[in-house]
Motif scaffolding. Structure first.
Motif, short mmCIF file in Angstrom:
data_model
loop_
_atom_site.label_atom_id
_atom_site.label_comp_id
_atom_site.label_asym_id
_atom_site.label_seq_id
_atom_site.Cartn_x
_atom_site.Cartn_y
_atom_site.Cartn_z
N THR A 1 3.78 -3.90 -5.49
CA THR A 1 4.28 -3.31 -4.25
C THR A 1 3.74 -1.89 -4.04
OG1 THR A 1 6.31 -4.59 -4.53
CG2 THR A 1 6.38 -2.76 -2.96
N GLN A 2 3.86 -1.04 -5.03
CA GLN A 2 3.43 0.37 -5.06
C GLN A 2 4.30 1.29 -4.22
OE1 GLN A 2 1.60 0.38 -7.39
NE2 GLN A 2 0.18 -1.32 -7.36
N SER A 3 4.61 0.90 -2.97
CA SER A 3 5.43 1.75 -2.11
C SER A 3 5.89 0.94 -0.91
CB SER A 3 4.63 2.97 -1.63
OG SER A 3 5.39 3.75 -0.71
N PHE A 4 6.98 1.40 -0.27
CA PHE A 4 7.44 0.81 0.98
C PHE A 4 7.10 1.71 2.17
CE2 PHE A 4 10.28 -1.11 -2.24
CZ PHE A 4 10.02 -2.45 -1.98
N PHE A 5 6.08 2.60 1.97
CA PHE A 5 5.64 3.49 3.05
C PHE A 5 4.15 3.32 3.27
CE2 PHE A 5 9.71 5.30 2.18
CZ PHE A 5 10.11 5.85 3.40
N ASN B 1 -5.27 2.75 -1.08
CA ASN B 1 -6.26 1.75 -0.68
C ASN B 1 -5.77 0.32 -0.91
OD1 ASN B 1 -8.76 1.29 0.51
ND2 ASN B 1 -9.80 1.04 -1.46
N ARG B 2 -4.49 0.09 -0.63
CA ARG B 2 -3.90 -1.23 -0.80
C ARG B 2 -4.16 -2.10 0.42
NH1 ARG B 2 -3.02 -2.50 -5.73
NH2 ARG B 2 -1.49 -4.03 -5.05
N ALA B 3 -4.30 -3.39 0.19
CA ALA B 3 -4.59 -4.32 1.29
C ALA B 3 -3.35 -4.62 2.13
CB ALA B 3 -5.16 -5.63 0.73
#
Length: 345
Positions: A87-91, A99-101
């Motif tokens: 997930t890494q973040s909800f923002f 650089n997430r897809a």
């Protein structure tokens, strides 16, 4: 690739002393690009050569954008019973920086879909200390995690890795360098917040509700043997031998087509084994077992160790509980530095 991995499983089936598996983990990249049927076929191949404990934990690492309804439906009919979602973040601003897809909406949606298909044993990754974030945003990330009823969280400070887009942006002044002071503040806020919501802080970067500790990662942290299959996968015999497969897919497949293992092996020196026990043990609530240390290492190593820890014990940076050396939780943000001070060099 699938056939090569099955060949490797067959060729290495005698390497594990314990044939009764309590954990199977699909990770190290993006295993969710496999179809559910391909994942099931690999599990079937493992079952030909090993036994599964009745309560085995079978984890799949997945990106949120891979967890569509069709894939989850197929996966729900497989033995996979745990998902680790990147997930890494909800923002959205955080995700763009990393650089997430996926975007924030897809992150939340993937978790809810997984739960709808019966996956309750979920872990998510969260990154704190981003230049695009602050303590208030971090609090909202954690609140969202609690609202989604996630039982396991792995959380890491954002680091600027070499040869990445983030390093390029930081070097050109487009993005601020992460601030250690802010990361420290967000780390300790997270500890208090998650404890208040029933989580155990069982490793520096890992939090879990009771019954949801990662068995796979706990095996690493307790120096147990493991077998890694596929390009770049690492293995360990539980004592002094580590091996790793070549990273190149073509080389990996070519060698296995000739019944040759595509791996390199390293014999760990006493120094390597000591440093690893210290580094890994001091990152956990279990600490370093002093009985094991005394049985395993020479008098010279133990003399060095006892000399080095004395001053830190007096300062309260280390303590001994039930013959286990530990770092008090209030110093966990600096755990790696504290451990490295004890290393043999």
């Amino acid at each position: 690739m699938l056939d090569a991995m099955k060949k490797e499983i067959f060729l290495r089936k005698e390497e594990l002393q314990n044939k009764n598996l309590h954990s199977l983990y699909f990770g190290g990249g993006t295993p969710s690009v496999l179809s559910a049927d391909e994942i099931k076929s690999l599990i079937d191949e493992v079952l030909k050569h090993f036994n599964f404990n009745s309560d085995i934990e079978i984890t799949l690492e997945a990106n949120p954008d891979d967890l569509n309804s069709q894939f989850l439906k197929g996966l729900s009919n497989s033995p996979v019973n745990r998902l680790s979602i990147g997930t890494q973040s909800f923002f959205d601003e955080d995700l763009k920086l990393m650089n997430r897809a996926h975007n924030a909406s897809e992150a939340e949606g993937s978790i809810k879909r997984a739960q709808d298909f019966g996956f309750e044993n979920l872990s998510i990754d969260l990154i704190y200390g981003s230049p695009t974030s602050n303590l208030e945003i971090w609090k909202q990330n954690l609140n969202k995690t609690i609202a989604l009823e996630i039982p396991h969280i792995s959380s890491y400070a954002l680091t600027v890795e070499p040869k990445t887009a983030l390093e390029n942006w930081v070097s050109k002044g487009k993005v601020a360098n992460p601030k250690e002071e802010e990361q420290n503040r967000e780390f300790y806020y997270m500890i208090d917040f998650l404890k208040d919501h029933g989580f155990d802080h069982y490793e520096v970067s890992n939090f879990a509700k009771e019954g949801f500790y990662s068995r796979h990662n706990s095996a690493y942290w307790k120096y147990q043997e493991y077998l890694g299959i596929g390009p770049s996968a690492h293995s360990y015999n539980g004592t002094d031998v580590r091996s790793w497969n070549v990273a190149n897919n073509q080389q990996y497949i070519k060698k296995l087509n000739s019944n040759i293992l595509a791996k390199e092996t390293e014999i760990l020196s006493q120094q390597d084994q000591f440093n690893e026990m210290i580094m890994i043990g001091l990152r956990t609530i279990w600490g370093v077992d002093l009985n094991s240390l005394n049985e395993k290492f020479s008098e010279n190593i133990l003399n060095h160790f006892n000399k080095e820890i004395q001053h830190k014990i007096e300062e309260g940076i280390l303590n001994i509980e039930n013959n286990h050396l530990k770092i008090p939780e209030k110093h966990w943000f600096m755990a790696d530095g504290i451990a490295s001070d004890l290393f043999l060099v």
